[in-house]
Design an enzyme around this catalytic site. Structure first.
Site, PDB file in Angstrom:
ATOM      1  N   HIS A 107       0.846  -1.192   0.000  1.00  0.00           N
ATOM      2  CA  HIS A 107       0.000   0.000   0.000  1.00  0.00           C
ATOM      3  C   HIS A 107       0.879   1.239   0.000  1.00  0.00           C
ATOM      4  O   HIS A 107       1.956   1.251   0.606  1.00  0.00           O
ATOM      5  CB  HIS A 107      -0.913   0.006   1.215  1.00  0.00           C
ATOM      6  CG  HIS A 107      -1.678  -1.269   1.395  1.00  0.00           C
ATOM      7  ND1 HIS A 107      -2.503  -1.781   0.414  1.00  0.00           N
ATOM      8  CD2 HIS A 107      -1.718  -2.157   2.426  1.00  0.00           C
ATOM      9  CE1 HIS A 107      -3.026  -2.915   0.835  1.00  0.00           C
ATOM     10  NE2 HIS A 107      -2.568  -3.164   2.042  1.00  0.00           N
ATOM     11  N   GLU A 152      -2.500  -1.035   8.055  1.00  0.00           N
ATOM     12  CA  GLU A 152      -3.492  -2.025   8.493  1.00  0.00           C
ATOM     13  C   GLU A 152      -2.937  -2.930   9.581  1.00  0.00           C
ATOM     14  O   GLU A 152      -1.721  -3.103   9.730  1.00  0.00           O
ATOM     15  CB  GLU A 152      -3.999  -2.863   7.313  1.00  0.00           C
ATOM     16  CG  GLU A 152      -2.940  -3.695   6.620  1.00  0.00           C
ATOM     17  CD  GLU A 152      -3.469  -4.365   5.349  1.00  0.00           C
ATOM     18  OE1 GLU A 152      -4.275  -3.740   4.626  1.00  0.00           O
ATOM     19  OE2 GLU A 152      -3.061  -5.508   5.075  1.00  0.00           O
ATOM     20  N   HIS A 175       3.363  -7.770   1.392  1.00  0.00           N
ATOM     21  CA  HIS A 175       2.805  -8.767   2.300  1.00  0.00           C
ATOM     22  C   HIS A 175       1.757  -9.608   1.592  1.00  0.00           C
ATOM     23  O   HIS A 175       1.265  -9.249   0.509  1.00  0.00           O
ATOM     24  CB  HIS A 175       2.183  -8.088   3.525  1.00  0.00           C
ATOM     25  CG  HIS A 175       1.028  -7.186   3.206  1.00  0.00           C
ATOM     26  ND1 HIS A 175       1.185  -5.927   2.654  1.00  0.00           N
ATOM     27  CD2 HIS A 175      -0.325  -7.348   3.334  1.00  0.00           C
ATOM     28  CE1 HIS A 175       0.008  -5.363   2.466  1.00  0.00           C
ATOM     29  NE2 HIS A 175      -0.933  -6.209   2.869  1.00  0.00           N
ATOM     30  N   ARG A 177      -0.339  -4.617  -6.460  1.00  0.00           N
ATOM     31  CA  ARG A 177      -0.120  -6.063  -6.379  1.00  0.00           C
ATOM     32  C   ARG A 177       1.257  -6.449  -6.901  1.00  0.00           C
ATOM     33  O   ARG A 177       1.771  -5.820  -7.827  1.00  0.00           O
ATOM     34  CB  ARG A 177      -1.231  -6.807  -7.117  1.00  0.00           C
ATOM     35  CG  ARG A 177      -2.579  -6.665  -6.413  1.00  0.00           C
ATOM     36  CD  ARG A 177      -3.703  -7.387  -7.122  1.00  0.00           C
ATOM     37  NE  ARG A 177      -4.928  -7.290  -6.331  1.00  0.00           N
ATOM     38  CZ  ARG A 177      -5.742  -6.242  -6.347  1.00  0.00           C
ATOM     39  NH1 ARG A 177      -5.481  -5.215  -7.144  1.00  0.00           N
ATOM     40  NH2 ARG A 177      -6.821  -6.222  -5.581  1.00  0.00           N
TER      41      ARG A 177
END
Length: 377
Positions: free
Chosen positions: A62, A97, A228, A247
Protein backbone atom coordinates in the site's frame (compact mmCIF):
# COMPACT_ATOMS: atom_id res chain seq x y z
CA UNK A 1 -17.74 -2.51 8.05
CA UNK A 2 -17.08 1.12 7.27
CA UNK A 3 -17.89 4.05 5.02
CA UNK A 4 -15.72 3.74 1.92
CA UNK A 5 -17.62 5.09 -1.12
CA UNK A 6 -16.94 1.91 -3.12
CA UNK A 7 -18.78 -0.36 -0.67
CA UNK A 8 -20.20 1.21 2.50
CA UNK A 9 -21.74 -0.73 5.35
CA UNK A 10 -25.47 -0.48 6.01
CA UNK A 11 -26.96 0.27 9.40
CA UNK A 12 -30.33 -1.16 10.42
CA UNK A 13 -32.13 1.14 12.86
CA UNK A 14 -35.83 1.04 13.79
CA UNK A 15 -36.47 -1.18 10.79
CA UNK A 16 -34.82 1.20 8.32
CA UNK A 17 -31.69 0.31 6.35
CA UNK A 18 -29.38 3.29 5.86
CA UNK A 19 -25.93 3.56 4.26
CA UNK A 20 -23.30 4.45 6.85
CA UNK A 21 -22.05 7.16 4.48
CA UNK A 22 -25.52 8.73 4.37
CA UNK A 23 -25.89 8.48 8.14
CA UNK A 24 -22.56 10.23 8.74
CA UNK A 25 -23.18 12.82 6.02
CA UNK A 26 -26.55 13.78 7.49
CA UNK A 27 -25.05 14.66 10.88
CA UNK A 28 -21.23 14.38 11.07
CA UNK A 29 -21.11 16.25 14.36
CA UNK A 30 -23.13 13.72 16.34
CA UNK A 31 -21.99 10.60 14.48
CA UNK A 32 -18.25 11.31 14.33
CA UNK A 33 -17.87 13.85 17.11
CA UNK A 34 -16.17 17.23 16.80
CA UNK A 35 -12.61 15.89 17.14
CA UNK A 36 -12.89 13.20 14.46
CA UNK A 37 -14.92 15.38 12.08
CA UNK A 38 -12.27 18.11 12.35
CA UNK A 39 -9.22 15.86 12.09
CA UNK A 40 -10.47 13.54 9.34
CA UNK A 41 -12.63 15.71 7.10
CA UNK A 42 -16.07 14.51 8.24
CA UNK A 43 -15.31 10.93 7.16
CA UNK A 44 -15.03 7.73 9.14
CA UNK A 45 -11.26 7.14 8.92
CA UNK A 46 -11.17 3.36 9.41
CA UNK A 47 -12.55 0.14 7.92
CA UNK A 48 -13.11 -3.01 9.99
CA UNK A 49 -13.18 -6.45 8.35
CA UNK A 50 -13.40 -10.11 9.24
CA UNK A 51 -11.02 -11.83 6.84
CA UNK A 52 -11.14 -15.55 6.02
CA UNK A 53 -8.22 -16.71 3.86
CA UNK A 54 -8.87 -20.31 2.81
CA UNK A 55 -6.17 -19.99 0.13
CA UNK A 56 -3.19 -17.62 -0.19
CA UNK A 57 -4.19 -14.08 -1.12
CA UNK A 58 -2.18 -11.86 -3.46
CA UNK A 59 1.17 -10.28 -2.70
CA UNK A 60 0.53 -6.56 -2.29
CA UNK A 61 1.71 -3.27 -0.84
CA UNK A 62 0.00 0.00 0.00
CA UNK A 63 1.26 3.52 -0.76
CA UNK A 64 2.16 6.22 1.71
CA UNK A 65 -0.26 9.14 2.08
CA UNK A 66 1.83 11.34 -0.21
CA UNK A 67 2.17 8.58 -2.83
CA UNK A 68 -1.58 7.97 -2.73
CA UNK A 69 -2.41 11.64 -3.24
CA UNK A 70 0.03 11.94 -6.14
CA UNK A 71 -1.03 8.65 -7.76
CA UNK A 72 -4.76 9.37 -7.47
CA UNK A 73 -4.35 12.84 -9.02
CA UNK A 74 -2.11 11.48 -11.78
CA UNK A 75 -4.59 8.76 -12.81
CA UNK A 76 -7.47 11.24 -12.67
CA UNK A 77 -5.59 13.57 -15.03
CA UNK A 78 -4.99 10.61 -17.34
CA UNK A 79 -8.74 9.96 -17.46
CA UNK A 80 -8.51 6.39 -16.12
CA UNK A 81 -11.93 5.26 -14.89
CA UNK A 82 -12.16 4.30 -11.22
CA UNK A 83 -13.53 0.92 -12.30
CA UNK A 84 -10.72 0.23 -14.80
CA UNK A 85 -8.86 -3.04 -14.15
CA UNK A 86 -5.48 -1.33 -14.63
CA UNK A 87 -6.22 1.53 -12.22
CA UNK A 88 -3.86 1.53 -9.19
CA UNK A 89 -5.30 4.33 -7.05
CA UNK A 90 -9.00 4.23 -6.16
CA UNK A 91 -8.75 7.11 -3.67
CA UNK A 92 -6.21 9.56 -2.25
CA UNK A 93 -5.59 7.86 1.09
CA UNK A 94 -2.97 5.55 2.53
CA UNK A 95 -3.79 2.16 4.02
CA UNK A 96 -1.89 1.13 7.14
CA UNK A 97 -3.49 -2.02 8.49
CA UNK A 98 -3.55 -4.43 11.43
CA UNK A 99 -4.61 -8.07 11.30
CA UNK A 100 -5.39 -9.94 14.54
CA UNK A 101 -5.67 -13.73 14.32
CA UNK A 102 -8.88 -15.49 15.31
CA UNK A 103 -7.45 -18.88 14.30
CA UNK A 104 -3.83 -19.92 13.66
CA UNK A 105 -2.87 -17.48 10.92
CA UNK A 106 -0.08 -17.59 8.31
CA UNK A 107 1.27 -14.52 6.57
CA UNK A 108 4.19 -13.04 4.65
CA UNK A 109 5.22 -9.53 5.69
CA UNK A 110 8.23 -7.38 4.78
CA UNK A 111 11.63 -8.29 3.40
CA UNK A 112 13.68 -10.67 5.52
CA UNK A 113 17.24 -9.84 6.56
CA UNK A 114 19.12 -10.40 3.25
CA UNK A 115 21.97 -12.27 4.96
CA UNK A 116 19.49 -14.86 6.23
CA UNK A 117 17.70 -14.90 2.87
CA UNK A 118 20.98 -15.58 1.07
CA UNK A 119 21.49 -18.59 3.35
CA UNK A 120 17.94 -19.82 2.66
CA UNK A 121 18.37 -19.51 -1.10
CA UNK A 122 21.74 -21.26 -0.96
CA UNK A 123 20.16 -24.10 1.01
CA UNK A 124 17.32 -24.51 -1.50
CA UNK A 125 19.03 -23.59 -4.76
CA UNK A 126 20.01 -25.79 -7.65
CA UNK A 127 22.12 -24.80 -10.65
CA UNK A 128 19.51 -22.43 -12.12
CA UNK A 129 19.06 -20.48 -8.89
CA UNK A 130 22.75 -20.25 -7.96
CA UNK A 131 23.55 -17.03 -9.88
CA UNK A 132 20.72 -15.26 -8.06
CA UNK A 133 21.92 -16.58 -4.70
CA UNK A 134 25.34 -15.18 -5.51
CA UNK A 135 23.78 -11.82 -6.51
CA UNK A 136 22.25 -11.37 -3.07
CA UNK A 137 25.22 -12.83 -1.18
CA UNK A 138 27.48 -10.25 -2.86
CA UNK A 139 25.15 -7.36 -1.96
CA UNK A 140 23.22 -8.35 1.19
CA UNK A 141 21.33 -5.10 1.70
CA UNK A 142 18.17 -3.31 0.59
CA UNK A 143 19.73 -2.46 -2.78
CA UNK A 144 20.54 -6.13 -3.35
CA UNK A 145 16.96 -7.10 -2.46
CA UNK A 146 15.62 -4.50 -4.86
CA UNK A 147 17.88 -5.72 -7.68
CA UNK A 148 16.92 -9.36 -7.16
CA UNK A 149 13.20 -8.61 -6.85
CA UNK A 150 13.24 -6.47 -10.00
CA UNK A 151 15.07 -9.18 -11.94
CA UNK A 152 12.63 -11.89 -10.90
CA UNK A 153 9.40 -9.95 -11.42
CA UNK A 154 10.41 -9.01 -14.99
CA UNK A 155 11.62 -12.45 -16.12
CA UNK A 156 10.16 -13.92 -19.34
CA UNK A 157 7.95 -16.96 -18.80
CA UNK A 158 10.37 -19.71 -19.81
CA UNK A 159 13.33 -18.74 -17.58
CA UNK A 160 10.81 -18.01 -14.82
CA UNK A 161 9.43 -21.55 -15.01
CA UNK A 162 12.97 -22.95 -14.96
CA UNK A 163 13.73 -21.02 -11.78
CA UNK A 164 10.48 -22.05 -10.14
CA UNK A 165 11.14 -25.72 -10.94
CA UNK A 166 14.63 -25.37 -9.49
CA UNK A 167 13.29 -23.74 -6.31
CA UNK A 168 10.54 -26.30 -5.73
CA UNK A 169 12.99 -29.18 -6.34
CA UNK A 170 15.23 -27.62 -3.71
CA UNK A 171 12.34 -27.34 -1.27
CA UNK A 172 11.54 -31.05 -1.73
CA UNK A 173 15.20 -31.98 -1.16
CA UNK A 174 15.29 -29.84 1.97
CA UNK A 175 12.16 -31.43 3.41
CA UNK A 176 13.42 -34.92 2.68
CA UNK A 177 16.76 -34.14 4.27
CA UNK A 178 17.69 -33.46 7.88
CA UNK A 179 14.69 -33.59 10.19
CA UNK A 180 15.73 -30.37 11.86
CA UNK A 181 16.38 -28.34 8.71
CA UNK A 182 16.36 -24.66 9.68
CA UNK A 183 14.19 -23.63 6.73
CA UNK A 184 11.56 -26.36 6.84
CA UNK A 185 8.66 -23.97 7.44
CA UNK A 186 9.72 -21.75 4.56
CA UNK A 187 10.26 -24.72 2.22
CA UNK A 188 6.80 -26.11 2.96
CA UNK A 189 5.25 -22.66 2.47
CA UNK A 190 6.95 -22.18 -0.91
CA UNK A 191 5.78 -25.59 -2.13
CA UNK A 192 2.20 -24.74 -1.17
CA UNK A 193 2.39 -21.40 -2.97
CA UNK A 194 3.84 -23.03 -6.09
CA UNK A 195 0.90 -25.43 -6.11
CA UNK A 196 -1.64 -22.60 -5.82
CA UNK A 197 0.13 -20.27 -8.28
CA UNK A 198 2.09 -22.30 -10.86
CA UNK A 199 4.32 -20.17 -13.07
CA UNK A 200 3.85 -17.04 -10.93
CA UNK A 201 6.89 -14.86 -10.11
CA UNK A 202 5.28 -14.10 -6.77
CA UNK A 203 6.39 -17.53 -5.55
CA UNK A 204 10.01 -16.49 -6.04
CA UNK A 205 9.31 -13.20 -4.28
CA UNK A 206 7.83 -15.07 -1.32
CA UNK A 207 11.27 -16.56 -0.65
CA UNK A 208 12.53 -13.03 0.14
CA UNK A 209 9.85 -12.20 2.72
CA UNK A 210 9.38 -12.88 6.41
CA UNK A 211 7.11 -15.85 7.07
CA UNK A 212 4.97 -15.43 10.19
CA UNK A 213 2.62 -17.76 12.03
CA UNK A 214 0.28 -15.93 14.42
CA UNK A 215 -1.48 -17.62 17.33
CA UNK A 216 -5.08 -16.55 18.04
CA UNK A 217 -4.99 -13.10 19.63
CA UNK A 218 -1.67 -12.07 18.09
CA UNK A 219 -1.60 -9.13 15.69
CA UNK A 220 0.56 -8.04 12.75
CA UNK A 221 0.88 -4.41 11.65
CA UNK A 222 1.55 -3.57 8.00
CA UNK A 223 2.86 -0.09 7.20
CA UNK A 224 3.20 1.73 3.88
CA UNK A 225 5.46 0.05 1.34
CA UNK A 226 5.57 -3.31 3.11
CA UNK A 227 5.08 -6.20 0.68
CA UNK A 228 2.80 -8.77 2.30
CA UNK A 229 0.33 -11.58 1.72
CA UNK A 230 -2.15 -13.35 3.98
CA UNK A 231 -1.81 -17.07 3.34
CA UNK A 232 -4.28 -18.91 5.54
CA UNK A 233 -6.48 -18.33 8.55
CA UNK A 234 -9.20 -16.11 9.92
CA UNK A 235 -8.71 -12.73 11.52
CA UNK A 236 -10.10 -9.31 12.34
CA UNK A 237 -8.53 -6.62 10.18
CA UNK A 238 -8.67 -2.86 10.64
CA UNK A 239 -7.21 -0.29 8.26
CA UNK A 240 -7.41 3.30 7.14
CA UNK A 241 -10.35 3.91 4.79
CA UNK A 242 -8.74 3.17 1.45
CA UNK A 243 -8.80 0.70 -1.42
CA UNK A 244 -5.32 1.43 -2.77
CA UNK A 245 -3.49 -1.82 -3.54
CA UNK A 246 -0.34 -2.36 -5.60
CA UNK A 247 -0.12 -6.06 -6.38
CA UNK A 248 3.15 -7.94 -6.68
CA UNK A 249 2.12 -11.44 -7.77
CA UNK A 250 0.10 -14.51 -6.83
CA UNK A 251 -2.92 -13.01 -8.56
CA UNK A 252 -4.60 -12.89 -11.96
CA UNK A 253 -5.21 -9.16 -11.42
CA UNK A 254 -3.20 -6.26 -12.83
CA UNK A 255 0.43 -5.94 -11.67
CA UNK A 256 2.01 -2.56 -12.42
CA UNK A 257 5.70 -3.30 -11.89
CA UNK A 258 6.91 0.29 -12.30
CA UNK A 259 4.41 1.69 -9.78
CA UNK A 260 5.00 -1.18 -7.37
CA UNK A 261 8.74 -0.47 -7.39
CA UNK A 262 7.99 3.19 -6.69
CA UNK A 263 5.99 2.23 -3.59
CA UNK A 264 7.93 -0.71 -2.12
CA UNK A 265 10.15 -0.37 0.92
CA UNK A 266 13.06 -2.82 0.60
CA UNK A 267 14.43 -2.12 4.07
CA UNK A 268 14.83 -5.44 5.92
CA UNK A 269 12.45 -5.91 8.85
CA UNK A 270 11.04 -8.52 11.22
CA UNK A 271 7.43 -9.73 11.19
CA UNK A 272 6.80 -9.57 14.93
CA UNK A 273 3.45 -9.51 16.76
CA UNK A 274 2.42 -6.00 17.78
CA UNK A 275 2.55 -5.09 21.48
CA UNK A 276 -0.68 -5.56 23.43
CA UNK A 277 -1.59 -4.00 26.77
CA UNK A 278 -4.54 -4.30 29.13
CA UNK A 279 -6.59 -1.09 29.11
CA UNK A 280 -7.10 -1.32 32.88
CA UNK A 281 -5.19 -4.18 34.54
CA UNK A 282 -7.37 -5.96 37.08
CA UNK A 283 -10.40 -3.86 36.16
CA UNK A 284 -11.54 -4.85 32.68
CA UNK A 285 -10.66 -7.46 30.13
CA UNK A 286 -9.89 -5.12 27.20
CA UNK A 287 -6.58 -5.69 25.41
CA UNK A 288 -5.37 -2.87 23.14
CA UNK A 289 -3.11 -3.42 20.12
CA UNK A 290 -0.53 -0.65 19.92
CA UNK A 291 0.15 0.76 16.43
CA UNK A 292 1.26 4.20 15.17
CA UNK A 293 -1.83 4.59 12.93
CA UNK A 294 -3.78 7.80 13.72
CA UNK A 295 -6.91 6.51 11.95
CA UNK A 296 -7.70 3.52 14.15
CA UNK A 297 -7.22 1.71 17.42
CA UNK A 298 -8.26 -1.93 17.79
CA UNK A 299 -8.86 -3.76 21.04
CA UNK A 300 -10.04 -7.24 22.03
CA UNK A 301 -12.57 -7.60 24.85
CA UNK A 302 -12.82 -10.94 26.65
CA UNK A 303 -15.96 -11.57 28.73
CA UNK A 304 -17.39 -14.57 30.56
CA UNK A 305 -21.02 -14.73 31.67
CA UNK A 306 -20.06 -17.14 34.45
CA UNK A 307 -16.88 -15.48 35.69
CA UNK A 308 -15.30 -12.23 36.86
CA UNK A 309 -15.61 -10.13 33.69
CA UNK A 310 -19.30 -10.41 32.87
CA UNK A 311 -19.80 -6.82 31.76
CA UNK A 312 -17.65 -3.98 30.49
CA UNK A 313 -18.34 -0.26 30.16
CA UNK A 314 -17.07 1.32 26.94
CA UNK A 315 -16.99 5.01 27.73
CA UNK A 316 -14.78 7.59 26.00
CA UNK A 317 -13.44 10.79 27.56
CA UNK A 318 -13.22 12.34 24.07
CA UNK A 319 -16.20 10.81 22.20
CA UNK A 320 -15.83 9.41 18.72
CA UNK A 321 -17.37 6.71 16.51
CA UNK A 322 -16.92 3.01 17.26
CA UNK A 323 -17.66 -0.27 15.52
CA UNK A 324 -17.94 -3.45 17.57
CA UNK A 325 -17.96 -6.98 16.14
CA UNK A 326 -18.72 -10.06 18.23
CA UNK A 327 -16.44 -12.94 17.22
CA UNK A 328 -17.43 -15.46 19.90
CA UNK A 329 -20.45 -15.97 22.13
CA UNK A 330 -22.83 -13.00 22.16
CA UNK A 331 -23.49 -9.78 24.09
CA UNK A 332 -26.26 -7.41 25.01
CA UNK A 333 -25.27 -3.78 24.40
CA UNK A 334 -26.96 -1.10 26.49
CA UNK A 335 -26.81 2.67 25.94
CA UNK A 336 -29.13 4.65 28.17
CA UNK A 337 -32.59 3.11 27.76
CA UNK A 338 -31.68 1.40 24.49
CA UNK A 339 -30.71 -2.26 24.43
CA UNK A 340 -29.70 -4.53 21.55
CA UNK A 341 -28.50 -8.13 21.29
CA UNK A 342 -25.36 -8.69 19.21
CA UNK A 343 -24.86 -12.38 18.36
CA UNK A 344 -21.65 -14.05 17.23
CA UNK A 345 -20.88 -12.57 13.82
CA UNK A 346 -22.95 -9.46 14.52
CA UNK A 347 -21.60 -5.91 14.34
CA UNK A 348 -22.71 -2.73 16.08
CA UNK A 349 -22.30 0.91 14.99
CA UNK A 350 -21.84 3.26 17.94
CA UNK A 351 -21.99 6.98 17.02
CA UNK A 352 -20.10 9.60 19.00
CA UNK A 353 -23.31 10.93 20.56
CA UNK A 354 -23.64 7.72 22.62
CA UNK A 355 -21.42 8.59 25.61
CA UNK A 356 -21.25 5.09 27.10
CA UNK A 357 -22.07 1.57 25.97
CA UNK A 358 -22.22 -1.35 28.43
CA UNK A 359 -21.66 -4.87 27.10
CA UNK A 360 -23.01 -7.86 29.02
CA UNK A 361 -21.89 -11.37 28.01
CA UNK A 362 -24.39 -14.05 27.02
CA UNK A 363 -21.98 -16.96 27.24
CA UNK A 364 -18.67 -18.17 28.59
CA UNK A 365 -15.63 -17.08 26.59
CA UNK A 366 -17.40 -14.23 24.79
CA UNK A 367 -15.15 -12.11 22.59
CA UNK A 368 -15.73 -8.69 21.03
CA UNK A 369 -13.40 -6.54 18.93
CA UNK A 370 -13.66 -2.76 19.23
CA UNK A 371 -12.44 -0.27 16.61
CA UNK A 372 -12.32 3.47 17.26
CA UNK A 373 -10.37 6.61 16.35
CA UNK A 374 -7.64 7.25 18.93
CA UNK A 375 -7.23 10.67 20.51
CA UNK A 376 -3.88 12.22 19.61
CA UNK A 377 -1.57 13.50 22.31
Amino acid sequence: MGAHPADPAWVVSDGDRVSLIEMIGADPGSTLGKRVATDHGEKLPFLLKVLAAEEPLSLQAHPSLQQAKEGFARENRAGIALSAAHRNYKDDNHKPELIVALTPFKALAGFRDPVRTAKLLTELAGSAMKPYCDMLAEQPDSAGLRALFTTWITLPQQPLRTLLDDLTDGCVRHLKGAKNGRFRREAQMLLELAEHYPGDAGVLTASLLNYAELAPGEGLYVSAGSLHAYLHGMGVEVMATSDNVLRGGMTPKHVDVAELLRVLDFSPSDALPVPVHNASPGGTAEYIYDTPAPEFRLSRIELDATGLHRSVSLGLIDPGPQILVCTRGGVTARCGADEIDVPQGGALWVPARDPEVILHAHAARTQVFRALVPAVG
